[in-house]
Structure formats: structure tokens, C-alpha cells
Write a protein that holds these residues in place. Structure first.
Motif, PDB file in Angstrom:
ATOM      1  N   ILE A  62      32.628  44.069  40.788  1.00  0.00           N
ATOM      2  CA  ILE A  62      33.767  45.460  41.316  1.00  0.00           C
ATOM      3  C   ILE A  62      32.944  46.927  42.093  1.00  0.00           C
ATOM      4  O   ILE A  62      32.782  46.986  43.158  1.00  0.00           O
ATOM      5  CB  ILE A  62      35.296  45.874  40.351  1.00  0.00           C
ATOM      6  CG1 ILE A  62      35.982  45.126  39.948  1.00  0.00           C
ATOM      7  CG2 ILE A  62      35.635  46.908  40.911  1.00  0.00           C
ATOM      8  CD1 ILE A  62      36.823  45.312  39.442  1.00  0.00           C
ATOM      9  N   ALA A  63      31.707  47.010  40.948  1.00  0.00           N
ATOM     10  CA  ALA A  63      31.180  47.668  41.274  1.00  0.00           C
ATOM     11  C   ALA A  63      29.586  46.973  42.766  1.00  0.00           C
ATOM     12  O   ALA A  63      29.494  47.990  43.587  1.00  0.00           O
ATOM     13  CB  ALA A  63      29.821  47.993  39.779  1.00  0.00           C
ATOM     14  N   TYR A  64      29.583  46.224  42.837  1.00  0.00           N
ATOM     15  CA  TYR A  64      28.980  45.365  44.125  1.00  0.00           C
ATOM     16  C   TYR A  64      29.266  46.006  44.641  1.00  0.00           C
ATOM     17  O   TYR A  64      28.879  46.074  45.769  1.00  0.00           O
ATOM     18  CB  TYR A  64      28.308  44.266  43.390  1.00  0.00           C
ATOM     19  CG  TYR A  64      26.798  43.527  42.891  1.00  0.00           C
ATOM     20  CD1 TYR A  64      26.953  44.669  42.501  1.00  0.00           C
ATOM     21  CD2 TYR A  64      26.603  42.442  42.917  1.00  0.00           C
ATOM     22  CE1 TYR A  64      25.673  44.394  40.895  1.00  0.00           C
ATOM     23  CE2 TYR A  64      26.005  42.149  42.179  1.00  0.00           C
ATOM     24  CZ  TYR A  64      24.803  42.721  41.345  1.00  0.00           C
ATOM     25  OH  TYR A  64      24.335  42.967  40.229  1.00  0.00           O
ATOM     26  N   ILE A  65      31.110  45.441  45.101  1.00  0.00           N
ATOM     27  CA  ILE A  65      31.368  45.440  46.397  1.00  0.00           C
ATOM     28  C   ILE A  65      32.104  46.496  46.413  1.00  0.00           C
ATOM     29  O   ILE A  65      32.178  47.303  47.913  1.00  0.00           O
ATOM     30  CB  ILE A  65      33.139  44.796  46.391  1.00  0.00           C
ATOM     31  CG1 ILE A  65      32.424  43.340  45.262  1.00  0.00           C
ATOM     32  CG2 ILE A  65      33.838  44.315  47.667  1.00  0.00           C
ATOM     33  CD1 ILE A  65      34.078  42.864  45.243  1.00  0.00           C
ATOM     34  N   ALA A  66      31.985  47.572  45.574  1.00  0.00           N
ATOM     35  CA  ALA A  66      32.653  48.916  46.055  1.00  0.00           C
ATOM     36  C   ALA A  66      31.724  49.677  46.554  1.00  0.00           C
ATOM     37  O   ALA A  66      31.349  50.670  46.998  1.00  0.00           O
ATOM     38  CB  ALA A  66      33.410  49.892  44.036  1.00  0.00           C
ATOM     39  N   ALA A  67      30.052  49.026  46.158  1.00  0.00           N
ATOM     40  CA  ALA A  67      29.045  50.455  46.345  1.00  0.00           C
ATOM     41  C   ALA A  67      28.225  50.004  48.618  1.00  0.00           C
ATOM     42  O   ALA A  67      27.620  50.297  48.659  1.00  0.00           O
ATOM     43  CB  ALA A  67      27.594  49.790  45.417  1.00  0.00           C
ATOM     44  N   ARG A 283      34.093  55.295  44.685  1.00  0.00           N
ATOM     45  CA  ARG A 283      35.797  55.667  43.633  1.00  0.00           C
ATOM     46  C   ARG A 283      36.485  55.175  43.865  1.00  0.00           C
ATOM     47  O   ARG A 283      37.305  54.150  43.470  1.00  0.00           O
ATOM     48  CB  ARG A 283      35.612  56.620  43.720  1.00  0.00           C
ATOM     49  CG  ARG A 283      34.838  57.441  41.967  1.00  0.00           C
ATOM     50  CD  ARG A 283      34.857  59.134  42.051  1.00  0.00           C
ATOM     51  NE  ARG A 283      35.194  60.297  43.039  1.00  0.00           N
ATOM     52  CZ  ARG A 283      34.488  60.879  43.281  1.00  0.00           C
ATOM     53  NH1 ARG A 283      32.754  60.503  42.604  1.00  0.00           N
ATOM     54  NH2 ARG A 283      34.530  61.276  44.072  1.00  0.00           N
ATOM     55  N   ARG A 284      36.769  55.306  45.113  1.00  0.00           N
ATOM     56  CA  ARG A 284      37.854  54.988  46.030  1.00  0.00           C
ATOM     57  C   ARG A 284      38.342  53.474  46.106  1.00  0.00           C
ATOM     58  O   ARG A 284      39.033  52.562  45.637  1.00  0.00           O
ATOM     59  CB  ARG A 284      38.437  55.896  47.387  1.00  0.00           C
ATOM     60  CG  ARG A 284      39.287  56.038  47.681  1.00  0.00           C
ATOM     61  CD  ARG A 284      39.780  56.957  49.061  1.00  0.00           C
ATOM     62  NE  ARG A 284      38.400  57.025  49.602  1.00  0.00           N
ATOM     63  CZ  ARG A 284      37.984  56.974  50.746  1.00  0.00           C
ATOM     64  NH1 ARG A 284      37.950  55.022  51.498  1.00  0.00           N
ATOM     65  NH2 ARG A 284      36.574  57.272  51.195  1.00  0.00           N
ATOM     66  N   LYS A 285      37.072  52.513  46.363  1.00  0.00           N
ATOM     67  CA  LYS A 285      36.780  51.644  46.505  1.00  0.00           C
ATOM     68  C   LYS A 285      37.434  51.075  45.390  1.00  0.00           C
ATOM     69  O   LYS A 285      37.999  49.819  45.127  1.00  0.00           O
ATOM     70  CB  LYS A 285      35.560  51.070  47.756  1.00  0.00           C
ATOM     71  CG  LYS A 285      35.461  49.096  47.547  1.00  0.00           C
ATOM     72  CD  LYS A 285      36.402  49.579  49.196  1.00  0.00           C
ATOM     73  CE  LYS A 285      35.946  47.669  49.105  1.00  0.00           C
ATOM     74  NZ  LYS A 285      37.610  47.266  49.953  1.00  0.00           N
ATOM     75  N   ARG A 286      36.598  51.287  44.023  1.00  0.00           N
ATOM     76  CA  ARG A 286      36.584  50.434  43.017  1.00  0.00           C
ATOM     77  C   ARG A 286      38.600  51.044  42.393  1.00  0.00           C
ATOM     78  O   ARG A 286      38.980  50.071  42.211  1.00  0.00           O
ATOM     79  CB  ARG A 286      35.725  51.913  41.893  1.00  0.00           C
ATOM     80  CG  ARG A 286      35.868  50.871  40.115  1.00  0.00           C
ATOM     81  CD  ARG A 286      35.170  51.795  39.629  1.00  0.00           C
ATOM     82  NE  ARG A 286      35.070  51.832  37.743  1.00  0.00           N
ATOM     83  CZ  ARG A 286      35.950  51.940  37.704  1.00  0.00           C
ATOM     84  NH1 ARG A 286      36.365  52.971  37.786  1.00  0.00           N
ATOM     85  NH2 ARG A 286      35.927  51.771  36.124  1.00  0.00           N
ATOM     86  N   LYS A 287      38.698  51.619  42.913  1.00  0.00           N
ATOM     87  CA  LYS A 287      40.541  52.173  42.169  1.00  0.00           C
ATOM     88  C   LYS A 287      41.043  50.597  42.617  1.00  0.00           C
ATOM     89  O   LYS A 287      41.872  50.244  41.983  1.00  0.00           O
ATOM     90  CB  LYS A 287      40.339  53.610  42.789  1.00  0.00           C
ATOM     91  CG  LYS A 287      40.447  54.396  41.720  1.00  0.00           C
ATOM     92  CD  LYS A 287      40.680  55.968  41.459  1.00  0.00           C
ATOM     93  CE  LYS A 287      40.340  56.860  40.716  1.00  0.00           C
ATOM     94  NZ  LYS A 287      40.514  57.829  41.132  1.00  0.00           N
ATOM     95  N   GLU A 288      40.991  50.825  44.239  1.00  0.00           N
ATOM     96  CA  GLU A 288      41.241  50.094  44.847  1.00  0.00           C
ATOM     97  C   GLU A 288      41.105  48.136  44.491  1.00  0.00           C
ATOM     98  O   GLU A 288      42.109  47.480  44.110  1.00  0.00           O
ATOM     99  CB  GLU A 288      40.946  49.644  45.932  1.00  0.00           C
ATOM    100  CG  GLU A 288      42.077  48.424  47.405  1.00  0.00           C
ATOM    101  CD  GLU A 288      41.092  48.254  48.409  1.00  0.00           C
ATOM    102  OE1 GLU A 288      40.570  49.420  48.925  1.00  0.00           O
ATOM    103  OE2 GLU A 288      41.153  47.410  48.748  1.00  0.00           O
TER     104      GLU A 288
END
Ligand code: AQP
Length: 325
Positions: A62-67, A283-288
Motif C-alpha cells: 500500500i505504501a509503495y502505491i500511495a507514495a 496519507r489520502r491515497k493510503r486511506k483509500e
């Protein structure tokens, strides 16, 4: 060019991992064939809780994609799902002198830290890392400063293998940023920012704004008042200036000029705001993504299949060259 790199699933991804490694990946994926791995096998070399590993790995995906790693552009996968990593690591064990491993800085540090649990995996860690890199016929390995020595060893291992068994592996180049390759701890600017240290010493990519502000305002700085970049005399302020510069795309000189007649408190307040704003989209992308586990798992499965194709091709050649049937 083919690019390979990875992060261990232990702990939480911090801005050191991001600025030293992942930010480079995001830039490189635009023009290169990128392979990014969650190196869970490496994480087994230090004490860990098997019940938590699954979640830690998913969290890193998730972190890779969110970043900003785009699964349409890059291959993202979990190391242990491509068995060729472990297989090649064993074969490379048989061409690597033990002396090359005992002189590794990270081994020496971790051997001291984990005296009670000094397993052979900790010593052989750089061989597994060489296998990770060489399996993909990698041209470039973007990493932080602390991993440079391991990539250099991977180059040595590849050359040794090629000399003994014939041309098999590409010799990878290491890519380390000029600034930001070693982000220092907020509690101790003489030490690198590390996931395994206390949370006050690092800023996680997903820390809430209040936590970020608190950590920055209480970060250890140097005596004196001026906001000036000088890593040997002012390591604390220099580290904060580096973070400010990389997250705001302003040069260090510009930031120094902006705070010429101001004190540490003003500077830290502005830095906190910059960090909060820069990390907000992550943060926003990770929540999603947290509510889309099936989607993230599917990306990992697809990544695994794409990685396997490359890894299996290399392994066929390696087996043949080494005389295995
Ligand atoms: N402080 C840092 N500054 C710049 N780059 C860093 N990297 C790590 N710390 C910094 C780079 O991040 C990538 C992933 O690191 P890793 O997960 O392989 O583990 P590490 O290097 O051992 O990182 P940590 O955070 O210090 O973890 P622990 O505490 O578990 O040892 C690598 O490219 C690394 O260079």
C-alpha cells in the motif's frame, strides 16, 4: 534501462526511505523498466513476529502505491513469492568468500545489536540482495547511502561468477542521490534515520499532521542560532534543511536566505508545514487503499507473475552454466 530496488517490510516506511530510495523510484519509472520488491526474506534475519508479517507486507505494498509507484508502469511484487531469489542466493553463496561478508558495515553493526540472535542469515544478507538484483539483469539500483556497499558487493559477485562460468549477469550500477542519501535521526543527527529506532526519531510517510509537528518541533538541533547548511558543524539543522529542500523542491540556499534573520522555532514551524503538505497526498491515497485489499493483492500477484518470467529466464541460464541439470 532496467531498475531494481526494494524495502524490507519491518517497521514503517519513513521519510529517510522515501527521500533516499522511493522518491528516486517514482522518477525513474517514467523512462525505465522498473522492478520494485518488498524484501520479506531479508526481514527474517532479525527477530520478528510471524503473526504480524502478513500485515506488514500488505502495508508496504500500500505504501509503495500511495507514495507514487504506478503498477501500470512498474512491477511490484513480494520477494518470497518468486522462489528464484532463494535459489540464486544459495548458488551465489558458493562463489562468495566469507571475508567479503564479515567486512560489511551493516553486518558488523547488526551483529553487535543482535548478539543474542546472530543467525547466518544476517551474515549472508548481502548475497540474497545480490541475488535479488542479478536475477533481473539489472542496470541500475537506486538506494540510500547505507546500501551502497551491498550493491558494490553484488557487482563483485557478478564479475566473479561471469569470470568463472562465462558471461551470465549484467553488472549493475548503484544510484545514490547527491543530497538525501542519508537522512539522519531526528533524535540523534549523528545516526541515520531507521525504522527500528524509537518513533520520535523518524517521520513515517503516514504520520498524522499533529505527530509530524510534534516530532519536528522537538527534533534535536545544534547550539547557535543561524539556519546554515554545514553537516560537520551543524548536523541537526543540516539534516532538517535537506528534508525541507527535498520536500519543497527549493534549493538549500533559497531556504537559508528565507530564514536569514529568523530563529530555529520559525524554521521548524515552516518545515513542519512543508512536511505535512508534502505527505498529505500519500496519507489520502493510503486511506483509500486500506479498504481495497483485494485490489492491492491482485497487483502483487500480477507483479509476481511478471517478475517470475524474468527470474526464470535468468535461472535457466545460471543452472546450465553451473552444470546443474
Ligand atoms: N535514513 C535513510 N536515509 C536515506 N535512505 C535510507 N534508506 C534507509 N534509511 C535511509 C534506504 O531505504 C531503502 C530501504 O531500506 P530497507 O528497508 O532495506 O532497510 P534499511 O536500509 O535497513 O532501513 P532502515 O529504515 O534503517 O531499517 P532498519 O531499522 O530495519 O535497519 C534502502 O535503499 C535504504 O538505503
Amino acid at each position: 534501462m532496467r531498475v531494481f530496488s526494494g524495502v524490507q517490510p519491518t517497521g514503517t516506511i519513513h521519510i529517510g526511505n522515501y527521500l533516499g530510495a522511493i522518491k528516486q523510484w517514482v522518477e525513474l519509472q517514467e523512462k525505465n523498466e522498473c522492478v520494485f520488491c518488498i524484501v520479506d526474506l531479508h526481514a527474517l534475519t532479525v527477530p520478528y513476529d510471524p503473526l504480524k508479517m502478513r500485515d506488514l507486507v500488505l502495508e508496504k505494498a500500500i505504501a509503495y502505491i500511495a507514495a507514487g509507484i504506478d503498477p501500470e508502469k512498474s512491477i511490484i511484487f513480494i520477494q518470497s513469492q518468486v522462489k528464484e531469489h532463494a535459489e540464486l542466493a544459495w548458488l551465489l553463496n558458493c562463489v562468495t568468500p566469507v571475508g567479503d561478508l564479515t567486512r560489511m558495515t551493516q553486518y558488523k553493526e547488526k551483529a553487535k545489536k543482535f548478539k543474542q540472535n546472530l543467525n547466518a542469515g544476517l551474515l549472508n544478507y548481502p548475497i540474497l540482495m545480490a541475488a535479488d538484483i542479478l536475477l533481473y539483469q539489472t542496470d541500475m539500483v537506486p538506494v540510500g547511502e547505507d546500501q551502497k556497499q551491498h550493491v558494490e558487493l553484488a557487482r563483485t559477485i557478478a564479475r566473479k561468477f561471469n569470470q568463472r562460468f562465462g558471461e551470465t549477469f549484467k553488472i549493475p550500477e548503484v544510484k545514490v542521490r547527491k543530497i538525501g542519501a542519508k537522512i539522519m535521526s531526528l533524535r540523534n543527527p549523528a545516526k541515520k534515520m531507521s525504522k527500528s529506532d524509537e518513533p520520535e526519531s523518524y517521520i513515517s510517510l503516514f504520520d498524522e499532521p499533529e505527530e509530524i509537528k510534534k516530532k519536528i518541533m522537538s527534533s534535536v538541533t545544534d547550539t547557535g542560532k543561524t539556519i546554515k547548511y554545514n553537516p560537520s558543524k551543524k548536523p541537526g539543522i543540516s539534516n532538517l534543511l535537506t528534508i525541507y529542500s527535498l520536500l519543497s523542491d527549493k534549493s538549500i540556499e533559497e531556504i537559508e536566505a528565507k530564514f536569514k534573520n529568523k530563529g530555529y522555532a520559525d524554521f521548524k514551524k515552516s518545515l513542519a508545514e512543508t512536511v505535512v503538505n508534502a505527505l498529505e497526498p500519500f496519507r489520502r491515497k493510503r486511506k483509500e487503499l486500506l479498504s481495497r485489499e483485494v485490489y492491492v493483492r491482485e497487483i502483487m500477484s500480477q507483479g509476481c507473475r511478471r517478475a517470475q518470467v524474468i527470474a526464470q529466464t535468468t535461472m535457466q541460464d545460471v543452472r546450465k552454466k553451473m552444470g546443474l541439470i
